[in-house]
Design a protein around this motif. Structure first.
Motif, PDB file in Angstrom:
ATOM      1  N   ALA A  92     -15.429  11.896 -12.911  1.00 21.26           N
ATOM      2  CA  ALA A  92     -14.578  11.897 -11.728  1.00 21.26           C
ATOM      3  C   ALA A  92     -13.152  12.272 -12.106  1.00 21.26           C
ATOM      4  N   GLN A  93     -12.608  13.125 -11.291  1.00 21.93           N
ATOM      5  CA  GLN A  93     -11.242  13.542 -11.552  1.00 21.93           C
ATOM      6  C   GLN A  93     -10.281  12.413 -11.203  1.00 21.93           C
ATOM      7  N   LYS A  94      -9.399  12.148 -12.068  1.00 28.30           N
ATOM      8  CA  LYS A  94      -8.446  11.076 -11.843  1.00 28.30           C
ATOM      9  C   LYS A  94      -7.447  11.483 -10.772  1.00 28.30           C
ATOM     10  N   MET A  95      -7.288  10.554  -9.814  1.00 29.50           N
ATOM     11  CA  MET A  95      -6.340  10.816  -8.742  1.00 29.50           C
ATOM     12  C   MET A  95      -4.934  10.415  -9.175  1.00 29.50           C
ATOM     13  N   VAL A  96      -4.026  11.103  -8.583  1.00 34.08           N
ATOM     14  CA  VAL A  96      -2.630  10.779  -8.863  1.00 34.08           C
ATOM     15  C   VAL A  96      -2.314   9.429  -8.232  1.00 34.08           C
ATOM     16  N   ASP A  97      -1.728   8.569  -8.983  1.00 35.76           N
ATOM     17  CA  ASP A  97      -1.384   7.249  -8.480  1.00 35.76           C
ATOM     18  C   ASP A  97      -0.449   7.365  -7.281  1.00 35.76           C
ATOM     19  N   GLU A  98      -0.923   6.781  -6.135  1.00 36.44           N
ATOM     20  CA  GLU A  98      -0.104   6.820  -4.935  1.00 36.44           C
ATOM     21  C   GLU A  98       0.758   5.574  -4.864  1.00 36.44           C
ATOM     22  N   LYS A  99       1.912   5.784  -4.360  1.00 42.24           N
ATOM     23  CA  LYS A  99       2.824   4.668  -4.197  1.00 42.24           C
ATOM     24  C   LYS A  99       2.348   3.790  -3.049  1.00 42.24           C
ATOM     25  N   GLU A 100       2.211   2.517  -3.288  1.00 46.72           N
ATOM     26  CA  GLU A 100       1.724   1.596  -2.278  1.00 46.72           C
ATOM     27  C   GLU A 100       2.668   1.572  -1.080  1.00 46.72           C
ATOM     28  N   VAL A 101       2.047   1.668   0.103  1.00 48.90           N
ATOM     29  CA  VAL A 101       2.854   1.664   1.322  1.00 48.90           C
ATOM     30  C   VAL A 101       3.467   0.282   1.511  1.00 48.90           C
ATOM     31  N   VAL A 102       4.729   0.260   1.735  1.00 49.85           N
ATOM     32  CA  VAL A 102       5.436  -0.996   1.927  1.00 49.85           C
ATOM     33  C   VAL A 102       5.394  -1.353   3.411  1.00 49.85           C
ATOM     34  N   LEU A 103       4.658  -2.422   3.726  1.00 49.62           N
ATOM     35  CA  LEU A 103       4.581  -2.875   5.107  1.00 49.62           C
ATOM     36  C   LEU A 103       5.780  -3.761   5.413  1.00 49.62           C
ATOM     37  N   ARG A 104       6.420  -3.459   6.516  1.00 47.86           N
ATOM     38  CA  ARG A 104       7.581  -4.241   6.906  1.00 47.86           C
ATOM     39  C   ARG A 104       7.126  -5.222   7.989  1.00 47.86           C
ATOM     40  N   ASN A 105       6.823  -6.432   7.561  1.00 50.25           N
ATOM     41  CA  ASN A 105       6.281  -7.442   8.454  1.00 50.25           C
ATOM     42  C   ASN A 105       7.365  -8.225   9.187  1.00 50.25           C
ATOM     43  N   ASN A 106       8.608  -8.025   8.857  1.00 49.00           N
ATOM     44  CA  ASN A 106       9.681  -8.818   9.422  1.00 49.00           C
ATOM     45  C   ASN A 106      10.660  -7.905  10.154  1.00 49.00           C
ATOM     46  N   TYR A 107      11.264  -8.443  11.186  1.00 45.81           N
ATOM     47  CA  TYR A 107      12.272  -7.658  11.888  1.00 45.81           C
ATOM     48  C   TYR A 107      13.290  -8.597  12.528  1.00 45.81           C
ATOM     49  N   ALA A 108      14.459  -8.042  12.810  1.00 43.18           N
ATOM     50  CA  ALA A 108      15.521  -8.740  13.535  1.00 43.18           C
ATOM     51  C   ALA A 108      16.062  -7.792  14.589  1.00 43.18           C
ATOM     52  N   LYS A 109      16.400  -8.335  15.748  1.00 41.90           N
ATOM     53  CA  LYS A 109      16.871  -7.520  16.863  1.00 41.90           C
ATOM     54  C   LYS A 109      18.037  -8.235  17.527  1.00 41.90           C
ATOM     55  N   ALA A 110      19.049  -7.465  17.922  1.00 42.21           N
ATOM     56  CA  ALA A 110      20.209  -8.013  18.624  1.00 42.21           C
ATOM     57  C   ALA A 110      20.674  -7.000  19.643  1.00 42.21           C
ATOM     58  N   ALA A 111      21.120  -7.497  20.822  1.00 47.39           N
ATOM     59  CA  ALA A 111      21.567  -6.605  21.895  1.00 47.39           C
ATOM     60  C   ALA A 111      22.539  -7.332  22.796  1.00 47.39           C
TER      61      ALA A 111
END
Length: 554
Positions: A92-111
């Motif tokens: 099997a051909q080795k795949m290029v290591d992909e950068k893990e997707v960073v999930l942004r589970n937190n947020y702040a909102k102001a209005a």
């Protein structure tokens, strides 16, 4: 005369024959070029005949099969030729290591914006782990209108968690909800002063649930839950409730045998009374689930106890039959239930309540419904439902006779009949545009009251979302409510005064621009038509208000 003629004819023929014979003996002269020089006269067909002396008297020997042997020579090479015919294992051909997707589970909102609008939200979560999740959130919104004491404020603070094992899932939630407003309503045609005191509601809510994870070897499917809350207002109104519930189901081929049950223990206290309003429920059922249909037959047994004790048994029957699989499914059923009245639910629906609200449960004796639903892929879904209900002691709101900007709860004494038609549709026109819509039509026939106070006969709501690209999102909402009626306060012995509340349409829209994967800005406009409509008599809503702010994901 005939003899000389024959004589001369014979002489001519003889002469002609003589000339022909003499012509054959002469040598051939040199023929001119391009002319035929040889003449052949065929007297009879040629038939070859072989003499007996020439014939062979021996038959050929057909069995003489002596093979031909060619003289072969070989050139032997003194060298080994290797032949590797084995199939090698593929690598099997080795795949290029992909950068893990960073999930942004937190947020702040102001209005912030017009009408004194301030908004703030914070949400945090533990992240990817599917086996264990936990988080917290906080929400705040406050606004102020042009009228005196037209002020609103809501806050929510919550914690939640969930854990998943191989055999069960356990989840829980703890939340505090706070809402406040003023009794800002007044009669525009009356000079009488009204009390614009402040009203505030606080609720502490806790709940937990245990569910077994489905497996083929599970003998039973079950769920256990507990819900509890403590509600209070700024006066002496208090309500506490604990609900213990559970369900169990056993599948046997096409049949499912099950039971849903709950025990609701509720106590209500106000300035002038204390009462218990508890309910026990049991719903045994048998469900037949086929490939093309489902049929559920059961009963709903409800026991009220506390200040009032009564037992009711209602049918619980439902069925689904596909006409065209996935595209059109007919469904229908008949059921009934006890509609519990709680101080918390009344304050959520109408925050401008008087003290010492009357608490009584309504009984939905019969609810017959039928409809059709379906999907056309992921792009289109619909549901149309028609129903007929008979309800005993239907709950209604009316203005208090002495304090017109506060409301009491009354009950239609007898059986009310309600006809209704509901429809909803979901459309995903493209990757950019999605639409939803819902329409409700009602007709009320009351037993003792003149009208179904503050209950509209027509409601329509819709929203749309435009994902123009990865950065720009636009959404819009529309709400239309038909005309309603209110009972105008008057003498107890006098005629009923009816006030018509005009229909209204409320349109709102918003837009969001994502600067990058962390920052974004948004804008929101409510009540774009600027109409100060009323849902409850003497309580106009805010006019057009506009606010905007930023959000941050982390």
């Amino acid at each position: 005369m005939k003899i000389p003629f024959l004589k001369y004819a014979f002489l001519v023929c003889f002469s002609t024959l003589s000339v022909s014979v003499m012509g054959q003996d002469k040598p051939n002269p040199t023929p001119p070029s391009g002319t035929l020089t040889e003449e052949i006269e065929v007297v009879r067909p040629y038939k070859p005949v072989l003499a007996d002396a020439v014939k062979i008297r021996r038959s050929p020997d057909l069995k003489n099969e002596q093979p031909y042997k060619a003289a072969l020579t070989y050139n032997i090479i003194d060298k080994k030729l290797e032949l590797n015919s084995n199939i090698k294992e593929l690598e099997a051909q080795k795949m290029v290591d992909e950068k893990e997707v960073v999930l942004r589970n937190n947020y702040a909102k102001a209005a912030a914006g017009s009408s004194g609008t301030t908004l703030g939200e914070v949400y945090v979560n533990t992240g990817r782990d599917q086996g264990l999740q936990a988080g917290a959130f906080f929400k705040h919104l406050s606004q102020q209108g042009d009228q005196e004491r037209q002020q609103f404020s809501t806050q929510q603070l919550g914690l939640f968690g969930r854990t998943v094992s191989d055999s069960y899932s356990l989840s829980g939630k703890l939340m505090y909800d706070r809402r406040s407003t003023y009794f800002y309503g007044f009669n525009p045609v009356s000079s009488a002063t009204v009390n614009m005191d402040k009203q505030r509601f606080g609720t502490i809510i806790g709940q937990a649930e245990l569910i077994n994870n489905f497996t083929e070897s599970s003998p039973l499917d079950y769920a256990l839950n507990i819900k509890a809350y403590q509600f209070s207002n700024i006066d002496e109104g208090r309500e506490s409730s604990v609900v213990l519930g559970g369900s169990v189901n056993k599948a046997m081929n096409l049949l499912n045998f099950g039971l849903n049950a709950s025990a609701d223990f509720t106590a209500v206290k106000d300035e002038a009374y204390k009462m218990g309003n508890s309910i026990l429920r049991a719903n045994p059922y048998v469900k037949l689930q086929g490939k093309a249909f489902s049929l559920n037959i059961g009963a709903n047994i409800v026991q009220e106890f506390g200040d009032r004790s009564r037992t009711n048994v209602f049918p619980a029957v439902s069925a689904e039959i596909p006409v065209v699989t996935d595209y059109a499914i007919l469904f229908g059923g008949v059921n009934g239930d006890v509609l519990k009245t709680s101080l918390r639910d009344l304050a959520t629906e109408n925050p401008y309540l008087s003290k010492n609200i009357s608490i009584a449960n309504s009984i939905e004796k019969m609810n017959i419904y039928a409809g059709i639903k379906g999907n056309a892929g992921a792009e289109f879904g619909y549901k149309v439902l028609g129903f007929y209900k008979t309800v005993e002691d239907l709950l209604l709101f009316v203005n208090n006779p002495t304090t017109i900007n506060r409301f009491d709860a009354i009950y239609d004494n007898g059986e009310s009949k309600i006809f209704g038609l509901n429809g909803q549709v979901n459309v995903k026109a493209s990757e950019i545009l999605s639409l939803t819509g819902k329409a409700e039509i009602y007709n009320y026939e009351l037993a003792s009251e003149n009208e179904a106070w503050f209950k509209p006969t027509l409601r329509f709501s819709s929203n749309a979302r435009f994902d123009l690209n990865e950065k720009v999102i636009i959404d819009g909402e529309l709400l239309f409510q038909g005309e309603t009626t209110a009972k105008f306060p008057g003498p107890a012995s006098g005629p009923v005064n009816i006030v018509n509340i005009k229909s209204f349409m409320d349109i709102s829209a918003g837009a969001e621009y994502r600067v990058n994967n962390k920052f974004g800005v948004f804008l929101r406009a409510n009540n774009l038509l600027g109409k100060s409509y009323q849902k409850y008599l003497y309580y106009p809503k805010l006019g057009m208000n506009l606010f905007g702010g930023v959000n941050y994901s982390f």
